[in-house]
Design a protein around this motif. Structure first.
Motif, PDB file in Angstrom:
ATOM      1  N   VAL A  78      18.193  26.833  42.301  1.00 47.13           N
ATOM      2  CA  VAL A  78      16.774  26.568  42.074  1.00 47.13           C
ATOM      3  C   VAL A  78      15.978  27.871  41.993  1.00 47.13           C
ATOM      4  CG1 VAL A  78      14.699  25.507  43.041  1.00 47.13           C
ATOM      5  CG2 VAL A  78      16.871  24.261  43.066  1.00 47.13           C
ATOM      6  N   ALA A  79      16.193  28.764  42.938  1.00 45.23           N
ATOM      7  CA  ALA A  79      15.445  30.028  42.943  1.00 45.23           C
ATOM      8  C   ALA A  79      15.695  30.818  41.665  1.00 45.23           C
ATOM      9  CB  ALA A  79      15.818  30.847  44.170  1.00 45.23           C
ATOM     10  N   ASP A  80      16.943  30.868  41.213  1.00 50.34           N
ATOM     11  CA  ASP A  80      17.264  31.601  39.993  1.00 50.34           C
ATOM     12  C   ASP A  80      16.594  30.977  38.777  1.00 50.34           C
ATOM     13  OD1 ASP A  80      18.721  33.651  38.489  1.00 50.34           O
ATOM     14  OD2 ASP A  80      19.858  31.943  37.697  1.00 50.34           O
ATOM     15  N   VAL A  81      16.665  29.653  38.671  1.00 46.17           N
ATOM     16  CA  VAL A  81      16.045  28.968  37.528  1.00 46.17           C
ATOM     17  C   VAL A  81      14.550  29.251  37.489  1.00 46.17           C
ATOM     18  CG1 VAL A  81      15.465  26.722  36.534  1.00 46.17           C
ATOM     19  CG2 VAL A  81      17.782  27.143  37.348  1.00 46.17           C
ATOM     20  N   LEU A  82      13.891  29.110  38.639  1.00 47.25           N
ATOM     21  CA  LEU A  82      12.439  29.295  38.671  1.00 47.25           C
ATOM     22  C   LEU A  82      12.044  30.745  38.424  1.00 47.25           C
ATOM     23  CD1 LEU A  82      11.427  26.926  41.599  1.00 47.25           C
ATOM     24  CD2 LEU A  82      11.363  26.481  39.139  1.00 47.25           C
ATOM     25  N   SER A  83      12.809  31.698  38.966  1.00 49.78           N
ATOM     26  CA  SER A  83      12.440  33.098  38.763  1.00 49.78           C
ATOM     27  C   SER A  83      12.744  33.565  37.343  1.00 49.78           C
ATOM     28  CB  SER A  83      13.130  34.004  39.782  1.00 49.78           C
ATOM     29  OG  SER A  83      14.519  34.007  39.584  1.00 49.78           O
ATOM     30  N   SER A  84      13.791  33.037  36.731  1.00 49.78           N
ATOM     31  CA  SER A  84      14.128  33.489  35.383  1.00 49.78           C
ATOM     32  C   SER A  84      13.297  32.799  34.302  1.00 49.78           C
ATOM     33  CB  SER A  84      15.620  33.306  35.099  1.00 49.78           C
ATOM     34  OG  SER A  84      15.980  31.946  35.103  1.00 49.78           O
ATOM     35  N   THR A  85      12.922  31.533  34.507  1.00 43.93           N
ATOM     36  CA  THR A  85      12.162  30.822  33.485  1.00 43.93           C
ATOM     37  C   THR A  85      10.662  30.861  33.725  1.00 43.93           C
ATOM     38  OG1 THR A  85      12.319  28.680  34.628  1.00 43.93           O
ATOM     39  CG2 THR A  85      14.049  29.213  33.029  1.00 43.93           C
ATOM     40  N   GLN A  86      10.246  31.069  34.972  1.00 43.75           N
ATOM     41  CA  GLN A  86       8.845  31.089  35.360  1.00 43.75           C
ATOM     42  C   GLN A  86       8.047  29.988  34.683  1.00 43.75           C
ATOM     43  OE1 GLN A  86       7.362  35.101  34.960  1.00 43.75           O
ATOM     44  NE2 GLN A  86       8.820  35.875  36.424  1.00 43.75           N
ATOM     45  N   PRO A  87       8.444  28.740  34.907  1.00 40.16           N
ATOM     46  CA  PRO A  87       7.769  27.634  34.240  1.00 40.16           C
ATOM     47  C   PRO A  87       6.364  27.384  34.773  1.00 40.16           C
ATOM     48  CG  PRO A  87       9.235  26.790  35.925  1.00 40.16           C
ATOM     49  CD  PRO A  87       9.448  28.293  35.865  1.00 40.16           C
ATOM     50  N   THR A  88       5.554  26.769  33.962  1.00 41.03           N
ATOM     51  CA  THR A  88       4.253  26.295  34.418  1.00 41.03           C
ATOM     52  C   THR A  88       4.494  24.964  35.119  1.00 41.03           C
ATOM     53  OG1 THR A  88       3.085  27.388  32.633  1.00 41.03           O
ATOM     54  CG2 THR A  88       1.945  25.539  33.694  1.00 41.03           C
ATOM     55  N   ILE A  89       4.042  24.852  36.346  1.00 41.45           N
ATOM     56  CA  ILE A  89       4.253  23.650  37.155  1.00 41.45           C
ATOM     57  C   ILE A  89       2.891  23.111  37.540  1.00 41.45           C
ATOM     58  CG2 ILE A  89       5.261  22.716  39.283  1.00 41.45           C
ATOM     59  CD1 ILE A  89       7.391  23.773  37.350  1.00 41.45           C
ATOM     60  N   ALA A  90       2.650  21.854  37.208  1.00 37.65           N
ATOM     61  CA  ALA A  90       1.387  21.183  37.527  1.00 37.65           C
ATOM     62  C   ALA A  90       0.191  22.005  37.055  1.00 37.65           C
ATOM     63  CB  ALA A  90       1.294  20.889  39.025  1.00 37.65           C
ATOM     64  N   GLY A  91       0.334  22.622  35.896  1.00 37.71           N
ATOM     65  CA  GLY A  91      -0.760  23.366  35.307  1.00 37.71           C
ATOM     66  C   GLY A  91      -0.954  24.760  35.864  1.00 37.71           C
ATOM     67  N   ALA A  92      -0.051  25.202  36.741  1.00 34.61           N
ATOM     68  CA  ALA A  92      -0.202  26.517  37.374  1.00 34.61           C
ATOM     69  C   ALA A  92       1.073  27.334  37.211  1.00 34.61           C
ATOM     70  CB  ALA A  92      -0.532  26.357  38.850  1.00 34.61           C
ATOM     71  N   GLU A  93       0.928  28.625  37.352  1.00 35.75           N
ATOM     72  CA  GLU A  93       2.086  29.517  37.283  1.00 35.75           C
ATOM     73  C   GLU A  93       2.386  30.069  38.639  1.00 35.75           C
ATOM     74  OE1 GLU A  93       1.361  32.416  34.283  1.00 35.75           O
ATOM     75  OE2 GLU A  93       1.282  30.927  32.725  1.00 35.75           O
TER      76      GLU A  93
END
Length: 93
Positions: A78-93
């Motif tokens: 999870v940490a790798d996916v979020l740090s590498s893709t840096q998705p917008t979540i619920a309208g925020a970064e």
């Protein structure tokens, strides 16, 4: 790694901090319901899991810190996916 409490498995927990004003999503408000719905949808899409696999544990101030669990994390970093893709979540970064 799963931890156990009272013979019930607890899913791995993660926390993300989003640039959202906590006052804009007050507990019990329609804005909070929308935020939580958007968070689950966006996090599931970012991680490639079902929305039913995401469970919000708590939302606290500090911008907005969301602690959540993800079921079915076999092989998912999870940490790798979020740090590498840096998705917008619920309208925020």
């Amino acid at each position: 790694m799963l931890s156990y409490a009272a013979n019930v498995a607890v899913e791995p927990r993660f926390q993300v901090t989003l640039a959202v004003d906590i006052d804009s999503i007050a507990a019990g408000s329609a804005a909070r319901v929308t935020f939580e719905t958007d968070f689950v949808r966006d996090m599931a899409a970012a991680l490639g899991v079902e929305q039913s696999d995401i469970r919000i544990i708590e939302i606290t101030a500090g911008s907005v810190a969301v602690t959540f669990e993800v079921a079915a994390t076999d092989g998912l970093d999870v940490a790798d996916v979020l740090s590498s893709t840096q998705p917008t979540i619920a309208g925020a970064e």
